[in-house]
Design a protein around this motif. Structure first.
Motif, PDB file in Angstrom:
ATOM      1  N   GLY A 373       0.417  -1.266   0.079  1.00 55.36           N
ATOM      2  CA  GLY A 373      -0.011   0.148  -0.137  1.00 55.36           C
ATOM      3  C   GLY A 373       1.079   1.324   0.150  1.00 55.36           C
ATOM      4  N   SER A 374       2.253   0.788  -0.131  1.00 59.59           N
ATOM      5  CA  SER A 374       2.801   2.473  -0.060  1.00 59.59           C
ATOM      6  C   SER A 374       2.980   3.329  -2.121  1.00 59.59           C
ATOM      7  CB  SER A 374       4.204   1.542   0.158  1.00 59.59           C
ATOM      8  OG  SER A 374       4.729   1.323  -0.155  1.00 59.59           O
ATOM      9  N   GLY A 375       2.225   2.352  -2.874  1.00 63.29           N
ATOM     10  CA  GLY A 375       2.545   3.249  -3.938  1.00 63.29           C
ATOM     11  C   GLY A 375       3.645   2.534  -5.059  1.00 63.29           C
ATOM     12  N   LYS A 376       4.201   1.577  -4.787  1.00 62.76           N
ATOM     13  CA  LYS A 376       5.383   1.153  -5.423  1.00 62.76           C
ATOM     14  C   LYS A 376       5.027   0.004  -6.973  1.00 62.76           C
ATOM     15  CE  LYS A 376       6.167  -2.684  -2.934  1.00 62.76           C
ATOM     16  NZ  LYS A 376       4.987  -2.618  -1.605  1.00 62.76           N
ATOM     17  N   THR A 377       3.204  -0.289  -6.800  1.00 60.75           N
ATOM     18  CA  THR A 377       3.233  -0.350  -7.820  1.00 60.75           C
ATOM     19  C   THR A 377       2.341   0.469  -8.797  1.00 60.75           C
ATOM     20  OG1 THR A 377       2.043  -2.911  -6.487  1.00 60.75           O
ATOM     21  CG2 THR A 377       1.229  -2.015  -9.134  1.00 60.75           C
ATOM     22  N   THR A 378       1.964   1.697  -7.823  1.00 56.93           N
ATOM     23  CA  THR A 378       1.123   2.584  -8.219  1.00 56.93           C
ATOM     24  C   THR A 378       2.930   3.675  -9.341  1.00 56.93           C
ATOM     25  OG1 THR A 378      -0.273   3.394  -6.841  1.00 56.93           O
ATOM     26  CG2 THR A 378       0.582   5.041  -7.656  1.00 56.93           C
ATOM     27  N   LEU A 379       3.651   3.804  -8.543  1.00 56.96           N
ATOM     28  CA  LEU A 379       5.282   3.903  -9.456  1.00 56.96           C
ATOM     29  C   LEU A 379       5.269   3.222 -10.743  1.00 56.96           C
ATOM     30  CD1 LEU A 379       7.020   5.955  -9.240  1.00 56.96           C
ATOM     31  CD2 LEU A 379       8.630   4.352  -8.045  1.00 56.96           C
ATOM     32  N   GLU A 498       6.510  -7.430  -7.919  1.00 59.20           N
ATOM     33  CA  GLU A 498       6.806  -9.032  -7.125  1.00 59.20           C
ATOM     34  C   GLU A 498       6.663  -9.863  -7.961  1.00 59.20           C
ATOM     35  OE1 GLU A 498       5.636  -8.169  -3.122  1.00 59.20           O
ATOM     36  OE2 GLU A 498       3.766  -6.490  -3.518  1.00 59.20           O
ATOM     37  N   PRO A 499       6.983 -10.345  -8.347  1.00 59.93           N
ATOM     38  CA  PRO A 499       7.246 -11.926  -9.194  1.00 59.93           C
ATOM     39  C   PRO A 499       7.727 -12.912  -8.710  1.00 59.93           C
ATOM     40  CG  PRO A 499       8.838 -11.274 -10.351  1.00 59.93           C
ATOM     41  CD  PRO A 499       8.311  -9.911  -9.111  1.00 59.93           C
ATOM     42  N   THR A 500       7.785 -13.131  -7.466  1.00 58.15           N
ATOM     43  CA  THR A 500       7.700 -14.200  -6.302  1.00 58.15           C
ATOM     44  C   THR A 500       7.320 -14.498  -5.089  1.00 58.15           C
ATOM     45  OG1 THR A 500       9.566 -12.969  -4.863  1.00 58.15           O
ATOM     46  CG2 THR A 500      10.230 -14.397  -7.172  1.00 58.15           C
ATOM     47  N   VAL A 501       6.105 -13.194  -5.467  1.00 55.22           N
ATOM     48  CA  VAL A 501       5.129 -13.424  -3.893  1.00 55.22           C
ATOM     49  C   VAL A 501       4.511 -14.671  -3.901  1.00 55.22           C
ATOM     50  CG1 VAL A 501       2.924 -13.011  -3.422  1.00 55.22           C
ATOM     51  CG2 VAL A 501       5.081 -11.494  -4.064  1.00 55.22           C
ATOM     52  N   GLY A 502       4.122 -15.499  -2.917  1.00 56.49           N
ATOM     53  CA  GLY A 502       3.696 -16.668  -2.578  1.00 56.49           C
ATOM     54  C   GLY A 502       5.028 -17.992  -3.702  1.00 56.49           C
ATOM     55  N   ASP A 521      21.061  -8.013 -20.204  1.00 61.89           N
ATOM     56  CA  ASP A 521      21.495  -6.488 -20.976  1.00 61.89           C
ATOM     57  C   ASP A 521      19.838  -5.713 -19.930  1.00 61.89           C
ATOM     58  OD1 ASP A 521      19.356  -8.737 -22.418  1.00 61.89           O
ATOM     59  OD2 ASP A 521      19.859  -7.764 -24.071  1.00 61.89           O
ATOM     60  N   LYS A 522      18.834  -6.227 -20.027  1.00 58.62           N
ATOM     61  CA  LYS A 522      18.145  -4.879 -19.698  1.00 58.62           C
ATOM     62  C   LYS A 522      17.994  -4.463 -18.270  1.00 58.62           C
ATOM     63  CE  LYS A 522      15.905  -7.517 -23.205  1.00 58.62           C
ATOM     64  NZ  LYS A 522      16.070  -7.353 -24.335  1.00 58.62           N
ATOM     65  N   THR A 523      17.166  -3.337 -18.996  1.00 58.36           N
ATOM     66  CA  THR A 523      17.651  -2.503 -17.680  1.00 58.36           C
ATOM     67  C   THR A 523      15.787  -2.667 -16.164  1.00 58.36           C
ATOM     68  OG1 THR A 523      17.872  -0.337 -19.343  1.00 58.36           O
ATOM     69  CG2 THR A 523      16.700   0.048 -17.314  1.00 58.36           C
ATOM     70  N   ILE A 524      16.215  -2.158 -15.803  1.00 60.97           N
ATOM     71  CA  ILE A 524      15.022  -3.705 -14.982  1.00 60.97           C
ATOM     72  C   ILE A 524      14.744  -2.979 -13.324  1.00 60.97           C
ATOM     73  CG2 ILE A 524      14.055  -6.028 -13.465  1.00 60.97           C
ATOM     74  CD1 ILE A 524      16.486  -6.944 -14.492  1.00 60.97           C
ATOM     75  N   ILE A 525      13.329  -2.522 -13.329  1.00 59.55           N
ATOM     76  CA  ILE A 525      12.717  -1.983 -11.942  1.00 59.55           C
ATOM     77  C   ILE A 525      12.272  -3.392 -11.492  1.00 59.55           C
ATOM     78  CG2 ILE A 525      11.514  -0.146 -11.024  1.00 59.55           C
ATOM     79  CD1 ILE A 525      12.011   2.072 -13.892  1.00 59.55           C
ATOM     80  N   TRP A 526      12.842  -3.643  -9.944  1.00 53.68           N
ATOM     81  CA  TRP A 526      12.310  -4.138  -9.735  1.00 53.68           C
ATOM     82  C   TRP A 526      11.222  -4.442  -8.083  1.00 53.68           C
ATOM     83  CZ3 TRP A 526      15.461  -7.798  -6.171  1.00 53.68           C
ATOM     84  CH2 TRP A 526      14.904  -8.864  -5.940  1.00 53.68           C
ATOM     85  N   VAL A 527       9.922  -4.163  -8.220  1.00 51.69           N
ATOM     86  CA  VAL A 527       9.483  -4.567  -7.070  1.00 51.69           C
ATOM     87  C   VAL A 527       8.901  -5.335  -5.775  1.00 51.69           C
ATOM     88  CG1 VAL A 527       6.893  -3.852  -5.737  1.00 51.69           C
ATOM     89  CG2 VAL A 527       7.696  -1.977  -7.753  1.00 51.69           C
ATOM     90  N   THR A 528       9.389  -5.080  -5.109  1.00 52.59           N
ATOM     91  CA  THR A 528       9.740  -6.550  -3.843  1.00 52.59           C
ATOM     92  C   THR A 528       9.293  -6.055  -2.244  1.00 52.59           C
ATOM     93  OG1 THR A 528      10.892  -7.710  -3.289  1.00 52.59           O
ATOM     94  CG2 THR A 528      12.171  -5.950  -3.800  1.00 52.59           C
ATOM     95  N   HIS A 529       9.225  -7.224  -2.136  1.00 58.07           N
ATOM     96  CA  HIS A 529       9.049  -6.987  -0.575  1.00 58.07           C
ATOM     97  C   HIS A 529       9.849  -6.910   0.508  1.00 58.07           C
ATOM     98  CE1 HIS A 529       8.040 -11.173  -0.894  1.00 58.07           C
ATOM     99  NE2 HIS A 529       7.110 -11.448  -0.022  1.00 58.07           N
ATOM    100  N   HIS A 530      10.662  -7.517   0.285  1.00 59.35           N
ATOM    101  CA  HIS A 530      12.269  -7.557   1.117  1.00 59.35           C
ATOM    102  C   HIS A 530      13.549  -7.933   0.321  1.00 59.35           C
ATOM    103  CE1 HIS A 530      11.360 -12.991   0.207  1.00 59.35           C
ATOM    104  NE2 HIS A 530      11.826 -12.308  -0.761  1.00 59.35           N
ATOM    105  N   LEU A 531      13.946  -8.121   0.735  1.00 58.89           N
ATOM    106  CA  LEU A 531      15.399  -8.355   0.372  1.00 58.89           C
ATOM    107  C   LEU A 531      16.345  -9.769  -0.206  1.00 58.89           C
ATOM    108  CD1 LEU A 531      17.356  -6.734   3.403  1.00 58.89           C
ATOM    109  CD2 LEU A 531      16.575  -5.690   0.808  1.00 58.89           C
TER     110      LEU A 531
END
Length: 576
Positions: A373-379, A498-502, A521-531
């Protein structure tokens, strides 16, 4: 409602000639039915007088055959043309509806519940189809027949003509309006119950596993039973009312028959030749009942049609105010710049993105970590142009991303936590990323995501159906097939939500290893909830309440930042 309607009236105008043909054929069908009965009645009466020569009734016999052939022929053509007209219209309506949903995809699930969406897609267009087939066509044809019958009888006697007109208006006007007034509230109730049932069933089906795991199977089955019982009880009352109404309408037709018997006896019994027309006139009215009686049923369903038309006319996509569009070749992409970005959905919601700045070079990997709910997906939606910020901009090579929406698919690829696999073959599902790729290129992409051995071990190999929503495969395998799509798409910027949730830790580790290997070789922006897997990225941003709390290279933060060290140990389960 109808004054500002954009879902019904435009198609009445667009296909007006085909509509006129349908109505003409409808009148012609009933006319042939009446003419068939007329010539049959005349033939029976004339034959009863024992004509001295068969030629005296032979023309009537030929006409009986002609009208007997014409009635089903015209009826068949009318059905073909009317359904052709309706299918054309509903095809346009469905296309328009799906385009509206697609244009508003970013907000649609927030405006409507899943059950309401199903009702919108499955019910409302069907209601418009029935509006034409059950109400518009029968009503217009019925009115035309009333005019023809009134003029025909009025030619001989206007008083009888007016009397027949009043009786026919009971069938085509008074009874339909009365049916609507009696059934309106009941039909509204049925529509409400059906919408409620859609929502309840969707909610229960999506949560079926939780019902079963909690041991409440019986409650699961009973949840919608009350609504179903109420709906069935209401429908039964409507059916009983319909039976009673049709019975009384048949009685009115019986009165019309009696009036015609009186009429013909007054006008066609002065000579034997005229008496031959008595049965002809009376029987000619018989086929009218199958045309005018259904009008009442169509009218009483009007509240459902009206509600559907109203709901569809209220369906407006969020206006897309895009700047003049530009083109950017994927190979020319160099930098993604986020400048002073600020976003909120409306004045009543908190600011999800606040004065965010970041520059990402081609090939860089960025992780965005924050609570739900912090706005990561919105970003992410702001980055690819789905949403427009209130302030600031997202620039690709100094071009506003909102000006690159025409070739967005060539610049951005997206992998979320629940990618959808369609009920078709593995090849077709992966080729969704780029339909121009050959079978071998698809197989190479599947091999790159380490699914080749599994796929080739299946009885049908690459032609194996993934089943509905990818049910044949596990969560990790579904993500790998979706990753293969991204490889085929070959966009320079990949957004991971968050492609690894669950997934279990081992599967998550292996999947992340594969993702960052095949997309190196791609530019990646990765939203995740842990390290987990944070060592794969060049930069990490800790995000909370729309603002950056901590940022930097993960290796550098681990060496210099005590807070990051604590978070990393907690994430790994190492707590001192």
């Amino acid at each position: 409602m109808w004054k500002h309607d954009t879902w019904v009236k435009p198609y009445l105008k667009q296909y007006k000639f085909l509509l006129a043909t349908v109505l003409f054929l409808g009148v012609l069908t009933t006319f042939c039915g009446g003419a068939l009965m007329f010539t049959s009645g005349y033939t029976i009466d004339k034959s009863a007088t024992r004509p001295y020569n068969i030629l005296m009734i032979y023309p009537a016999i030929l006409l009986t055959r002609a009208f007997g052939i014409g009635r089903p022929t015209f009826k068949y053509i009318e059905r073909l043309r009317s359904h052709n007209w309706v299918l054309r219209v509903t095809s346009n309506l469905r296309t328009r509806l799906y385009q509206t949903v697609e244009q508003d995809a970013a907000f649609f699930s927030e405006k409507y519940q899943s059950g309401n969406i199903l009702g919108l897609l499955s019910e409302d267009i069907d209601h418009l189809q029935n509006l034409y087939l059950r109400t518009v066509f029968p009503t217009v044809v019925g009115i035309l027949l009333v005019v023809i019958i009134t003029i025909g009888i009025g030619y001989f006697d206007w008083w009888f003509g007016l009397f027949i007109l009043l009786l026919l208006l009971i069938e085509v006007l008074w009874a339909p309006l009365l049916s609507t007034s009696i059934e309106a509230a009941r039909r509204e109730r049925q529509k409400t119950l059906k919408d409620q049932l859609y929502t309840e069933l969707t909610d229960n089906i999506l949560g079926a596993n939780d019902w079963v795991l909690s041991g409440r199977k019986a409650d699961f089955q009973k949840t919608t039973q009350t609504t179903i019982n109420q709906l069935n009880a209401s429908k039964l009352i409507s059916k009983k009312f319909g039976w009673q109404r049709d019975f009384y309408l048949q009685l009115v037709l019986g009165v019309i028959f009696l009036v015609l018997i009186v009429f013909t006896n007054l006008h066609f019994t002065s000579t034997q030749a005229q008496a031959n027309y008595v049965a002809a006139f009376v029987l000619a009215i018989a086929p009218v009942d199958e045309t005018i009686i259904p009008i009442s049923q169509g009218f009483e369903e009007y509240p459902m049609y009206r509600d559907s038309v109203k709901r569809l006319n209220q369906l407006h996509p969020t206006p897309q105010k895009l700047p003049p569009q530009q083109q950017l070749a994927p190979a020319d992409f160099q930098t993604l710049t986020i400048q002073n970005l600020q976003f909120e959905y409306d004045a009543t919601t908190p600011v999800l993105v606040r004065n965010f700045n970041q520059t990402i070079q081609r090939g860089e990997k960025l992780a965005l970590i924050g609570p739900s709910g912090s706005g990561k997906t919105t970003l992410l939606q702001l980055i690819n142009g789905d949403l427009a910020p209130q302030k600031g901009a997202v620039l690709v090579n100094q071009i506003n991303v909102r000006a690159l929406q025409n070739n967005r698919q060539q610049l951005f690829a997206f992998l979320n936590q629940q990618p959808f696999l369609f009920n078709t073959s593995i090849l077709n599902n992966v080729r969704l990323g780029n339909e121009n790729k050959s079978d071998q290129q698809v197989r190479d992409a599947i091999a790159a995501v380490k699914m080749q051995d599994l796929v080739e071990s299946l009885p049908q190999g690459y032609d194996t159906s993934v089943q509905e929503a990818g049910a044949r495969f596990s969560g990790g395998e579904q993500q790998r097939l979706s990753l293969a799509r991204i490889l085929l798409q070959d966009a320079p910027i990949v957004l991971l939500d968050e492609p690894t949730v669950g997934l279990d830790p081992i599967t998550e580790h292996d999947l992340l290893q594969t993702i960052f290997t095949v997309l190196q070789d791609k530019t990646i922006i990765w939203v995740t909830h842990h390290l987990q897997g944070i060592n794969h990225v060049d930069q990490v941003i800790f995000w909370n309440q729309g603002q950056i709390e901590m940022a930097g290279n993960p290796q550098h933060l681990y060496q210099t930042n005590a807070h990051f060290q604590e978070l990393y140990r907690m994430d790994q389960g190492i707590i001192h």
